[in-house]
Enzyme design. Structure first.
Site, PDB file in Angstrom:
ATOM      1  N   GLU A  13      -9.975  -0.168  -5.645  1.00 35.07           N
ATOM      2  CA  GLU A  13      -9.000  -0.980  -4.925  1.00 35.07           C
ATOM      3  C   GLU A  13      -9.569  -2.329  -4.509  1.00 35.07           C
ATOM      4  O   GLU A  13     -10.713  -2.433  -4.065  1.00 35.07           O
ATOM      5  CB  GLU A  13      -8.500  -0.238  -3.678  1.00 35.07           C
ATOM      6  CG  GLU A  13      -7.635   0.964  -3.992  1.00 35.07           C
ATOM      7  CD  GLU A  13      -6.831   1.416  -2.792  1.00 35.07           C
ATOM      8  OE1 GLU A  13      -6.227   0.558  -2.123  1.00 35.07           O
ATOM      9  OE2 GLU A  13      -6.809   2.625  -2.513  1.00 35.07           O
ATOM     10  N   HIS A  31      -2.149  -5.209 -10.243  1.00 31.80           N
ATOM     11  CA  HIS A  31      -2.804  -4.031 -10.828  1.00 31.80           C
ATOM     12  C   HIS A  31      -3.161  -4.269 -12.287  1.00 31.80           C
ATOM     13  O   HIS A  31      -2.391  -4.859 -13.049  1.00 31.80           O
ATOM     14  CB  HIS A  31      -1.895  -2.805 -10.738  1.00 31.80           C
ATOM     15  CG  HIS A  31      -1.762  -2.263  -9.362  1.00 31.80           C
ATOM     16  ND1 HIS A  31      -2.630  -1.331  -8.829  1.00 31.80           N
ATOM     17  CD2 HIS A  31      -0.864  -2.550  -8.384  1.00 31.80           C
ATOM     18  CE1 HIS A  31      -2.267  -1.055  -7.591  1.00 31.80           C
ATOM     19  NE2 HIS A  31      -1.203  -1.780  -7.299  1.00 31.80           N
ATOM     20  N   CYS A  38       0.870  -1.176   0.000  1.00 26.87           N
ATOM     21  CA  CYS A  38       0.000   0.000   0.000  1.00 26.87           C
ATOM     22  C   CYS A  38       0.904   1.223   0.000  1.00 26.87           C
ATOM     23  O   CYS A  38       1.535   1.539   1.006  1.00 26.87           O
ATOM     24  CB  CYS A  38      -0.931   0.017   1.213  1.00 26.87           C
ATOM     25  SG  CYS A  38      -1.972   1.496   1.303  1.00 26.87           S
ATOM     26  N   GLY A  86      -1.391   2.140  -7.010  1.00 28.87           N
ATOM     27  CA  GLY A  86      -2.129   2.280  -8.265  1.00 28.87           C
ATOM     28  C   GLY A  86      -1.551   3.369  -9.149  1.00 28.87           C
ATOM     29  O   GLY A  86      -1.492   3.226 -10.379  1.00 28.87           O
ATOM     30  N   CYS A 100      -4.723   5.998  -4.500  1.00 30.79           N
ATOM     31  CA  CYS A 100      -4.061   4.701  -4.347  1.00 30.79           C
ATOM     32  C   CYS A 100      -2.621   4.870  -4.807  1.00 30.79           C
ATOM     33  O   CYS A 100      -2.366   5.075  -5.996  1.00 30.79           O
ATOM     34  CB  CYS A 100      -4.776   3.630  -5.170  1.00 30.79           C
ATOM     35  SG  CYS A 100      -3.959   2.011  -5.137  1.00 30.79           S
TER      36      CYS A 100
END
Length: 274
Positions: free
Chosen positions: A208, A159, A73, A220, A217
């Site tokens: 997410e 992802h 994260c 991301g 994110c």
């Protein structure tokens, strides 16, 4: 149990010191704490643990609001770095941590931003994991009765990145959950909707895994830039505009780590009886 509430561009966290406190989090407890009406409310729970390796400073654990544990994260990593300094757990500016699948270096800058070495993006389908016969820059997927072109990458977590004309009208709420749980992602995936403004600037929304759409994110943003560079759409340094604010991503390409720089905000400290 003492905790702090923090956020990175609106992606919000409950952060707990498990170095000086004895804590245990079951999935049921995490879901209860994550409830925005009945609990603390957060996108992810971050837990600071003692290091497993004497060369490191801490171990970094991340749990989604649904109770599932994940390995990465990016926004949380920045908040992690601010938290351990605010709480006096370290006074270092370069903080070395382990995660469920590797190691990271978090650097607190002079202007109180945090720069995170996110490692090298991995485009191998088996690393994501993603079901494909071979690695491609662009994959064709079928979902929600649509044909979708996407890029796929692991930033320590899976992802999928889709280029759209306008993120404001992108089908994040409908297409996001369908792709998140698509059969080609055996461990589910984070779904990014990327609008290329110019080679040095993108707009991005992310659905997410385990949390739904969030204000920002970090991993991301890294994934979107990595895919954009791989596909020849973006420069080596890119400003990423998310609903919650701005991140700066830099990647020199294969063989080099990717860097993310952005803010981390301490909101309040609290105490909760479990």
């Amino acid at each position: 149990m003492q905790f702090s509430k923090m956020h990175g561009l609106g992606n919000d966290f409950m952060v707990v010191d498990a170095v000086t406190q004895n804590v245990f989090f079951s999935p049921e407890l995490i879901r209860r704490l994550a409830d925005r009406h009945l609990g603390v409310g957060f996108d992810q729970l971050l837990v600071v643990e003692p290091p497993y390796d004497p060369e490191l400073d801490f171990h970094y654990r991340i749990f989604n609001a649904d109770g599932s544990e994940v390995a990465q994260c990016g926004n949380g990593a920045r908040c992690f770095a601010r938290f351990v300094r605010l709480k006096g757990l370290t006074n270092k500016r370069d903080i070395r941590v382990s995660t469920a699948n590797g190691r990271m270096v978090l650097t607190v800058t002079d202007d109180d931003l945090v720069r995170v070495n996110m490692g090298e993006p991995n485009f191998e389908p088996s690393a994501v994991p993603f079901r494909a016969n071979k690695a491609e820059k662009t994959y064709i997927m079928r979902a929600a009765e649509q044909t979708i072109l996407c890029g796929v990458v692991s930033m320590g977590n899976p992802h999928c990145v889709i280029q759209v004309d306008d993120v404001d009208t992108a089908a994040v709420e409908t297409l996001g959950p369908v792709l998140e749980s698509h059969e080609r992602f055996p461990e589910r995936a984070n779904i990014g909707f990327m609008q290329v403004v110019k080679r040095e600037h993108i707009r991005l929304r992310v659905y997410e895994r385990g949390a739904g759409e969030t204000q920002a994110c970090g991993s991301g943003a890294c994934a979107a830039v990595a895919v954009g560079i791989q596909q020849g759409l973006l420069a080596e340094e890119v400003r990423v505009e998310l609903p919650g604010g701005r991140l700066d991503i830099a990647w020199k390409g294969p063989g080099h780590p990717l860097y993310m720089t952005g803010p981390a905000v301490h909101v309040y400290d609290g105490f909760i009886h479990l």
